[in-house]
Scaffold this motif. Structure first.
Motif, PDB file in Angstrom:
ATOM      1  N   SER A  93       0.438  -1.177  -0.018  1.00  0.00           N
ATOM      2  CA  SER A  93       0.320   0.136  -0.014  1.00  0.00           C
ATOM      3  C   SER A  93       0.453   1.147   0.052  1.00  0.00           C
ATOM      4  O   SER A  93       0.278   2.268  -0.572  1.00  0.00           O
ATOM      5  CB  SER A  93      -0.513   0.041   1.381  1.00  0.00           C
ATOM      6  OG  SER A  93      -1.644  -1.085   1.420  1.00  0.00           O
ATOM      7  N   LEU A  94       2.363   1.402   0.413  1.00  0.00           N
ATOM      8  CA  LEU A  94       2.585   2.261   1.032  1.00  0.00           C
ATOM      9  C   LEU A  94       3.367   2.801  -0.898  1.00  0.00           C
ATOM     10  O   LEU A  94       3.889   3.756  -0.927  1.00  0.00           O
ATOM     11  CB  LEU A  94       4.028   2.152   1.932  1.00  0.00           C
ATOM     12  CG  LEU A  94       4.721   2.886   2.701  1.00  0.00           C
ATOM     13  CD1 LEU A  94       5.218   3.117   3.523  1.00  0.00           C
ATOM     14  CD2 LEU A  94       5.943   3.157   1.743  1.00  0.00           C
ATOM     15  N   ALA A  95       4.280   1.155  -1.726  1.00  0.00           N
ATOM     16  CA  ALA A  95       4.679   1.511  -3.006  1.00  0.00           C
ATOM     17  C   ALA A  95       3.380   2.272  -3.392  1.00  0.00           C
ATOM     18  O   ALA A  95       3.518   3.212  -4.751  1.00  0.00           O
ATOM     19  CB  ALA A  95       4.789   0.094  -3.621  1.00  0.00           C
ATOM     20  N   GLY A  96       2.018   1.957  -3.678  1.00  0.00           N
ATOM     21  CA  GLY A  96       0.822   2.207  -3.933  1.00  0.00           C
ATOM     22  C   GLY A  96       1.106   4.255  -3.804  1.00  0.00           C
ATOM     23  O   GLY A  96       0.568   4.822  -4.423  1.00  0.00           O
ATOM     24  N   CYS A  97       0.752   4.275  -2.459  1.00  0.00           N
ATOM     25  CA  CYS A  97       1.175   5.812  -2.417  1.00  0.00           C
ATOM     26  C   CYS A  97       2.116   6.449  -2.943  1.00  0.00           C
ATOM     27  O   CYS A  97       1.367   7.899  -3.102  1.00  0.00           O
ATOM     28  CB  CYS A  97       0.317   5.568  -0.706  1.00  0.00           C
ATOM     29  SG  CYS A  97      -0.484   5.203  -0.198  1.00  0.00           S
ATOM     30  N   TRP A  98       3.701   5.918  -3.418  1.00  0.00           N
ATOM     31  CA  TRP A  98       4.803   6.385  -2.951  1.00  0.00           C
ATOM     32  C   TRP A  98       4.400   6.590  -5.142  1.00  0.00           C
ATOM     33  O   TRP A  98       4.592   8.249  -5.050  1.00  0.00           O
ATOM     34  CB  TRP A  98       5.536   5.714  -3.402  1.00  0.00           C
ATOM     35  CG  TRP A  98       7.216   6.245  -3.742  1.00  0.00           C
ATOM     36  CD1 TRP A  98       7.734   6.172  -5.070  1.00  0.00           C
ATOM     37  CD2 TRP A  98       8.196   7.530  -2.776  1.00  0.00           C
ATOM     38  NE1 TRP A  98       8.574   6.509  -5.032  1.00  0.00           N
ATOM     39  CE2 TRP A  98       8.405   7.673  -3.415  1.00  0.00           C
ATOM     40  CE3 TRP A  98       7.352   7.914  -1.933  1.00  0.00           C
ATOM     41  CZ2 TRP A  98      10.251   8.648  -2.929  1.00  0.00           C
ATOM     42  CZ3 TRP A  98       8.606   8.749  -1.466  1.00  0.00           C
ATOM     43  CH2 TRP A  98       9.824   9.119  -2.404  1.00  0.00           C
TER      44      TRP A  98
END
Length: 200
Positions: free
Chosen positions: A155-160
């Protein structure tokens, strides 16, 4: 601003990770296989100097951080905890789909757990905290290590990448792996993904 590189490090294998059971707040230990995976990260990480090391408070992430050689630097970051799966804690996707066809954590709610919006807020706070370390001279490199869990790191990568948590749906992430997020000509980019460490 220095050139920020976010290292995403998923914890080593646990019993539920191998069984495909959703493990949110259940605080499971690493299996011997998971400890070996964590030790396998150490040679890779030893080649870099980390400005900061942040870890989920759950023991599987903290132990991975220790075995990977960065335990002494680690700071606990509650926002790196895994998704709260609510009523789906401990269940597999196959079991959930018996009552909710086509369910995924990225596309459907978790009754009694977190919403995608809540997860995005946590991810954005982690990114902001990591970015605050990149205050050095332009051109310098700032590496920040994040030890956490499969779905929150995806999820963090998607937000990045500007896609929100749902962007993580297309990013497979194995236990004991490392990923690097950074920039390509001032644009946020994926540098490495799901790179396996050498088994220790």
């Amino acid at each position: 601003m220095a050139a920020l590189h976010l290292w995403l490090l998923r914890h080593g294998a646990t019993e539920w990770a191998l069984n495909g059971r959703h493990t949110g707040n259940t605080d499971l230990p690493l299996l011997p296989q998971g400890e070996a995976e964590a030790r396998g990260l150490a040679p890779v990480l030893a080649q870099h100097r980390f400005t900061a090391v942040l870890s989920s408070p759950l023991q599987r992430a903290r132990r991975t951080c220790e075995l990977a050689g960065l335990g002494e630097q680690a700071q606990i970051e509650p926002d790196l905890k895994e998704w709260d799966y609510g009523d789906y804690e401990g269940l597999t996707t196959a079991v959930i789909r018996q009552s909710v066809p086509d369910w995924t954590v990225f596309s459907h709610p978790c009754p009694g757990g977190e919403s995608s919006d809540q997860v995005q807020q946590r991810c954005e706070r982690v990114i902001a905290r990591a970015s605050a370390y990149a205050s050095g001279a332009p051109g310098e490199r700032c590496d920040v290590a994040l030890f956490a869990h499969g779905h929150i790191l995806r999820s963090l990568a998607g937000c990045w990448l500007g896609q929100g948590p749902a962007g993580g749906a297309r990013l497979v992430l194995g236990t004991g792996s490392f990923c690097v997020l950074g920039y390509e000509r001032q644009t946020r980019a994926l540098i490495h993904w799901n790179a396996p460490a050498q088994p220790a």
